[in-house]
Design an enzyme around this catalytic site. Structure first.
Site, PDB file in Angstrom:
ATOM      1  CG  HIS A   1      -4.943  -1.091  -1.972  1.00  0.00           C
ATOM      2  ND1 HIS A   1      -4.696  -2.089  -1.058  1.00  0.00           N
ATOM      3  CD2 HIS A   1      -4.431   0.058  -1.434  1.00  0.00           C
ATOM      4  CE1 HIS A   1      -4.067  -1.574  -0.011  1.00  0.00           C
ATOM      5  NE2 HIS A   1      -3.890  -0.280  -0.229  1.00  0.00           N
TER       6      HIS A   1
ATOM      7  CB  SER B   1      -0.965  -0.035   1.192  1.00  0.00           C
ATOM      8  OG  SER B   1      -1.922   0.992   1.118  1.00  0.00           O
TER       9      SER B   1
END
Length: 252
Positions: free
Chosen positions: A199, A164
């Site tokens: 993501h 992330s």
């Protein structure tokens, strides 16, 4: 809880930046992560990124990349504002591994922090950046001079990584949810050339925005990773594509 192992592709050569989004080679369930087939030379610059979920399998793989018997791995939770639950999860994920885990907070006081950033960050074998707010992470690192120390760490062969915000931070730029209302772009450290989108399979706005920005020339081509999928780089060369789910992909 059943331990998840890596599904790993064969070692890859360099992937050229292109204007399209081409799937990297399929992942083979027959291969399990035990590190590269041959250890990289000492001082090789190494980064292991994941689209989301840098859990025990990724930490274990990072440990093998250090080439050390019991490597010192440090968690740098700047992007999460040093959240205690993230630190607890870090130590829990490391508990069954033959590593020496530690954490370095960024929200510190001169009275509590008795060592310089260089003394801490250059004394370990691997550094994992947390997820969270990439924009704030970058601002703090630059204000504190941590960005320059991380560059030294990379140049010395200390393995860098994260998921992330902890993956996006190593690239030149990428898409982020660090600002109000909608996804936007963020400039990062630039160790890895090109852009990044984490993501990619879990947050619906990510894919169309990333494709739009690259297609329009507003963002450099780069790499997108699903949650539980990642890429291992030596310098700026893709060496291996990894995943903890057979369906999780990394694309360029």
């Amino acid at each position: 809880m059943k331990r998840r192992e890596f599904v790993v592709s064969s070692a890859l050569g360099s992937v050229a930046f292109g204007t399209g989004h081409l799937a990297l080679p399929s992942l083979s369930p027959a291969l399990r992560a035990s590190g590269p087939k041959s250890a990289a030379p000492a001082g090789t610059r190494k980064i292991l990124v994941a689209g989301g979920g840098f859990g025990e399998p990724f930490i274990r793989y990072m440990a093998t990349l250090t080439g050390k018997k019991r490597p010192k791995l440090l968690y740098l939770p700047t992007a999460s504002a040093d959240r205690p639950d993230g630190t607890i999860t870090w130590f829990r994920n490391c508990a069954s591994l033959d590593v020496e885990p530690s954490v370095q907070e960024s929200f510190i006081s001169s009275y509590r922090q008795t060592k310089g950033w260089d003394e801490v960050l250059l004394s370990v074998d691997g550094i994992v950046a947390s997820g969270g707010n990439t924009l704030n992470q970058q601002a703090i690192w630059k204000a504190q001079g941590i960005d320059a120390i991380l560059r030294q760490a990379w140049d010395r062969g200390i393995v860098l990584g994260g998921a992330s915000a902890g993956s996006l931070c190593w690239f030149e730029e990428g898409t982020t949810d660090s600002r109000p209302k909608e996804l936007s772009t963020v400039q990062c450290l630039g160790f890895l050339k090109g852009s990044h989108s984490p993501h990619y399979d879990r947050e619906a706005p990510r894919r169309p925005l990333y494709q739009k920005l690259i297609g329009s020339g507003q963002m450099k081509p780069g790499y997108a990773c699903d949650n539980d999928a990642g890429i291992y780089f030596e310098d700026n060369e893709v060496k291996r594509v990894v995943s903890t789910r057979p369906e999780a992909r990394s694309t360029t």
